[in-house]
Scaffold this motif. Structure first.
Motif, PDB file in Angstrom:
ATOM      1  N   LYS A 123       0.853  -1.193   0.000  1.00 33.17           N
ATOM      2  CA  LYS A 123       0.000   0.000   0.000  1.00 33.17           C
ATOM      3  C   LYS A 123       0.886   1.238   0.000  1.00 33.17           C
ATOM      4  O   LYS A 123       1.919   1.277   0.657  1.00 33.17           O
ATOM      5  CB  LYS A 123      -0.872   0.007   1.260  1.00 33.17           C
ATOM      6  N   THR A 124       0.452   2.258  -0.733  1.00 30.96           N
ATOM      7  CA  THR A 124       1.078   3.574  -0.671  1.00 30.96           C
ATOM      8  C   THR A 124       0.145   4.484   0.105  1.00 30.96           C
ATOM      9  O   THR A 124      -1.058   4.518  -0.165  1.00 30.96           O
ATOM     10  CB  THR A 124       1.322   4.149  -2.083  1.00 30.96           C
ATOM     11  N   PHE A 125       0.685   5.200   1.066  1.00 33.93           N
ATOM     12  CA  PHE A 125      -0.121   6.141   1.857  1.00 33.93           C
ATOM     13  C   PHE A 125       0.649   7.445   2.010  1.00 33.93           C
ATOM     14  O   PHE A 125       1.855   7.500   1.752  1.00 33.93           O
ATOM     15  CB  PHE A 125      -0.508   5.551   3.220  1.00 33.93           C
ATOM     16  N   THR A 126      -0.061   8.483   2.383  1.00 34.10           N
ATOM     17  CA  THR A 126       0.521   9.812   2.496  1.00 34.10           C
ATOM     18  C   THR A 126       0.539  10.257   3.945  1.00 34.10           C
ATOM     19  O   THR A 126      -0.491  10.220   4.629  1.00 34.10           O
ATOM     20  CB  THR A 126      -0.284  10.819   1.647  1.00 34.10           C
ATOM     21  N   LEU A 127       1.714  10.678   4.402  1.00 32.58           N
ATOM     22  CA  LEU A 127       1.830  11.272   5.735  1.00 32.58           C
ATOM     23  C   LEU A 127       1.248  12.677   5.683  1.00 32.58           C
ATOM     24  O   LEU A 127       1.313  13.344   4.656  1.00 32.58           O
ATOM     25  CB  LEU A 127       3.300  11.387   6.147  1.00 32.58           C
ATOM     26  N   GLY A 128       0.728  13.139   6.787  1.00 33.74           N
ATOM     27  CA  GLY A 128       0.262  14.524   6.867  1.00 33.74           C
ATOM     28  C   GLY A 128       1.423  15.489   6.717  1.00 33.74           C
ATOM     29  O   GLY A 128       2.586  15.114   6.868  1.00 33.74           O
ATOM     30  N   ASN A 129       1.116  16.737   6.401  1.00 36.85           N
ATOM     31  CA  ASN A 129       2.155  17.758   6.237  1.00 36.85           C
ATOM     32  C   ASN A 129       2.968  17.907   7.510  1.00 36.85           C
ATOM     33  O   ASN A 129       2.422  17.929   8.612  1.00 36.85           O
ATOM     34  CB  ASN A 129       1.532  19.104   5.881  1.00 36.85           C
ATOM     35  N   ALA A 136       6.234  23.129   4.586  1.00 36.58           N
ATOM     36  CA  ALA A 136       5.575  21.855   4.870  1.00 36.58           C
ATOM     37  C   ALA A 136       5.093  21.182   3.587  1.00 36.58           C
ATOM     38  O   ALA A 136       4.571  21.836   2.699  1.00 36.58           O
ATOM     39  CB  ALA A 136       4.399  22.083   5.817  1.00 36.58           C
ATOM     40  N   ARG A 137       5.301  19.877   3.518  1.00 32.49           N
ATOM     41  CA  ARG A 137       4.842  19.073   2.393  1.00 32.49           C
ATOM     42  C   ARG A 137       4.426  17.721   2.903  1.00 32.49           C
ATOM     43  O   ARG A 137       4.938  17.221   3.890  1.00 32.49           O
ATOM     44  CB  ARG A 137       5.968  18.866   1.369  1.00 32.49           C
TER      45      ARG A 137
END
Length: 137
Positions: free
Chosen positions: A5-11, A128-129
């Motif tokens: 799975k690919t997931f995105t961390l919060g900024n 932030a990214r």
């Protein structure tokens, strides 16, 4: 059975941030029913990295950030600054720490030590990214 799975961390702003709970929440479906295994995490960015370190005392993350800033200072004459003055700085820190980690899984849980957690030591050039992480079990 393999799982990915690919997931995105919060900024996150520049610094070392504890992300263990974000990771566990994102991969819970893959963890359940795994009696023994290995979680492999790969951060898909050249200006961020992953490591396992102290997760209890936030001073450790501040100290890590200070040490990395000392080893790789923004005050050097960097030429690659397309995304801000910390652009090459972040790339260099990420190269020193690394882009992936592996963590044992036991009975559907990450088998981290008592005080271990996951902070990514270098985050975000020029502000932030969000960051993508590829998880494989």
């Amino acid at each position: 059975m393999p799982w990915q799975k690919t997931f995105t961390l919060g900024n996150k702003r520049k610094g070392c941030h504890l992300i263990t709970n974000e990771v566990v929440n994102a991969i819970q479906d893959g963890l359940q029913n795994v009696p023994i295994g290995i979680l492999h995490l790969f951060i898909q960015h050249t200006s961020a990295s992953l490591t396992v370190n102290e997760n209890c005392d936030p001073d450790v993350r501040s100290d890590m950030d200070m040490a990395l800033d000392t080893i790789v200072p923004e005050s050097l004459e960097w030429t690659h600054v397309d995304e801000g003055p910390d652009d090459s700085v972040s790339h260099t820190k990420a190269s020193l720490i690394g882009s992936s980690i592996s963590i044992p899984i036991s009975n559907g849980r990450l088998n981290l030590g008592t005080w271990q957690g996951m902070p990514p030591p270098t985050v975000a050039t020029g502000g932030a990214r969000s960051r993508n992480i590829q998880a494989s079990i």
